[in-house]
Design an enzyme around this catalytic site. Structure first.
Site: not given
Ligand code: ATP
Length: 578
Positions: A251, A302, A342, A424
């Site tokens: 992530k 990302e 991704f 996640k």
């Molecule tokens: P949401 O769950 O609403 O997207 P958020 O924007 O706060 O909340 P996170 O909790 O940080 O998001 O988790 C999802 C985010 O992780 C994605 O929106 C993306 O920006 C990020 N991300 C990083 N690496 C990856 C990956 N390998 N695949 C998908 N998303 C990724």
């Protein structure tokens, strides 16, 4: 339809806070409009003349509209200003003036909706020298020709203060009511909207072609797709339980971009809240043209910053400096970006949304050519068991990342949905909550002691309740911000100040604020746990909340939702029982 007939409905909408009543008013309105009008009506309901992702603003400050109002009616400026101050709303001030001076004007309510829409569109598209005068000229003509009530709403639209108290979701509900007298078609319509978030287009298709056409809606390169979101778990075992063998990706901690490469060679880059941010990233546009092997495509990645000397990835606080309007080229050199791609949503004129993760990823691997320059592939490991997931998780955390993403191998890309196709798993050793919470800043109290310098003492935050279209509170936060963060909060608040509590905020008496803010500022909050609380209208309160970061990439309706935090609270109980 006459424009006056439309603004009558706006007035009825303004007078109710019942979502059901709003839905019914809207569906009746949709019945009355013709196929040619319905998309325009929907854009006007949003205070615009284009779909929201196009971000075309009228560009008229309230101050200017006031001046034009004074001069076009040859008013005494001081008197008009005093009346405006008393009423507190420019729309209602112009309306009152029009009502009390009706003999000065042409026969009113004679303009139809399409004519007014056309004029507003011309107004919005003016740019360059002399454009302000042209815009004010159009406005002043409309003041002369429209009835008083229409003037009220016209002013609110052009100064960006229409705010009717409902979101896109209510419009989708209303479209279902329009077709079937209940909300049973809402989810089908919402699925289409997630693929093509253009409410006007969706409404028009429903009116002209019916629900079957809506089911077949396809993405279009250049039009953003609502981004898929991930569910949350607290341990690796739950991942396997939910989706079995899966792909594990790091992530990455940067910002999410949806990149559209069009056949014409044009590139568009959308952020999480569907804003086209392509101007900020000339380096990425070049990379897409050189490193992506596709005639046209939509992919997600990302973006993270890296230090070209040490070749190390930079922390988020540094990368975020790339989101700017000025000195773009300088910063691009100072903080170069790498993209970790991704997902692939569209490729060579074909939608990939309904293909499995494995198929999408296989094609993505071919589309990303260089893999060492700017655009890389997110690394991927297929994991069959908990041990391997834990190992990859530990590796990601020791590399300084937030955690991992697990993807269901047979999962499709579910635009706009949060479901178990993506999971996640973030590290949070010190708290019982498995994720941070994105909240809306709703208002603040004046500061005491040291914080009087900033003019802010504590700020009230809340989350979105999709059932009612309201925001409910979860915490008032008064500590834990750096001086710089307080200052940032103060500056960002300036343009959001509003004299009274917005009607879509549900706030208990003890949490009323000195100053209210319109929906606009989203913050990511880390907390130790969620506890039951009658003091907060979510029914839950964050314990020991602290600011993690400002989320400029999220719109107010993209905060964490009430059902999500309720689920997080239950998960937290489960893990504490173990
Ligand atoms: P949401 O769950 O609403 O997207 P958020 O924007 O706060 O909340 P996170 O909790 O940080 O998001 O988790 C999802 C985010 O992780 C994605 O929106 C993306 O920006 C990020 N991300 C990083 N690496 C990856 C990956 N390998 N695949 C998908 N998303 C990724």
């Amino acid at each position: 339809m006459q424009f006056a007939e439309f603004t009558q409905v706006l007035s009825q909408l303004e007078q109710t806070s019942s979502r059901l009543e709003m839905t019914q008013l809207l569906s009746q309105l949709f019945k009355k409009t013709s196929a040619q009008e319905i998309d325009k009506v929907v854009y006007l309901l949003q205070g615009s003349v284009v779909p929201q992702y196009e971000q075309l603003e009228f560009g008229l400050a309230e101050r200017l509209v006031f001046k034009s109002f004074v001069s076009s009616f040859s008013l005494n400026e001081a008197q008009a200003r005093q009346r405006f101050k008393q009423i507190g709303d420019l729309g209602a001030t112009v309306e009152e003036f029009r009502r009390t001076n009706h003999s000065l004007f042409e026969a009113s309510s004679s303009l139809d909706l399409l004519t007014v829409f056309g004029k507003l569109k011309t107004l919005a598209h003016q740019s360059g020298t002399g454009s302000q005068e042209t815009k004010l000229g159009i406005l002043s003509d409309l003041f002369q020709q429209l009835d008083p009530l229409s003037c009220r709403y016209l002013v609110r639209m052009v100064v960006g203060k229409l705010r009717l108290g409902f979101s896109d979701m209510t419009v989708l509900d209303a479209l279902s009511w329009y077709l079937k007298q209940d909300k049973s078609l809402k989810s089908v319509i919402e699925t289409a909207y997630n693929v093509r978030p253009d409410l006007g287009l969706i409404a028009k298709l429903i009116k002209t072609e019916g629900i079957e056409k809506i089911k077949q809606i396809e993405p279009e390169v250049g039009v953003p797709i609502l981004m898929a979101k991930a569910e949350r778990v607290g341990n690796a075992g739950e991942i396997i339980k939910k989706i079995g063998a899966c792909a594990i990706e790091p992530k990455y901690d940067g910002f999410r971009l949806q990149i559209h490469k069009m056949s014409s060679g044009q590139v568009k880059i959308f952020s999480r809240n569907l804003e086209n941010v392509v101007q900020m990233f000339p380096d990425l546009v070049m990379a897409v043209n050189q490193e992506i092997a596709a005639q046209n495509c939509i992919f997600e990645a990302e973006a993270v910053g890296y230090n070209p000397k040490t070749k190390k990835i930079l922390p988020f606080q540094e990368v975020v400096q790339r989101k700017r309007k000025y000195q773009i080229e300088e910063k691009a050199k100072e903080i170069p970006l790498k993209l970790f791609a991704f997902d692939l949503l569209y490729y060579n004129s074909q939608s990939y949304l309904n293909r499995t993760y494995l198929e999408r990823r296989q094609q993505l691997n071919k589309v990303v050519k260089s893999r060492q320059q700017v655009i890389n592939l997110a690394s991927e490991t297929i994991a069959q068991n908990t041990d391997l997931i834990n190992q990859l998780f530990e590796q990601a955390v020791s590399d300084g990342l937030e955690g991992i993403m697990a993807k269901k191998l047979s999962g499709t890309y579910r635009a706009g949905a949060r479901d178990w196709n993506w999971i996640k798993f973030k590290h949070s050793y010190s708290t019982r909550l498995i994720d941070t919470i994105d909240c809306l800043v709703m208002g603040f109290d004046y500061g005491k002691g040291k914080r009087t310098d900033f003019g802010l003492g504590a700020f009230l935050v809340g989350v979105f309740d999709p059932q009612t279209d309201n925001f409910v509170t979860v915490a008032k936060i008064g500590t834990g911000l750096t001086d710089q963060e307080w200052r940032y909060l103060k500056t960002q608040s300036q343009s959001l100040l509003t004299p009274s509590r917005p009607s879509i905020y549900r706030v208990a008496k003890q949490n009323e604020c000195d100053v209210w803010l319109k929906p606009g500022l989203v913050v990511e909050i880390r907390a130790d746990e969620l506890s039951l609380s009658p003091a907060h209208t979510a029914g839950l309160a964050l314990r020991f909340p602290r600011l993690e970061r400002f989320r400029q990439d999220k719109a107010p309706h993209q905060t964490t939702t009430l059902p999500e935090i309720q689920k997080m609270q239950q998960l937290q109980h489960k893990s504490s029982l173990k």
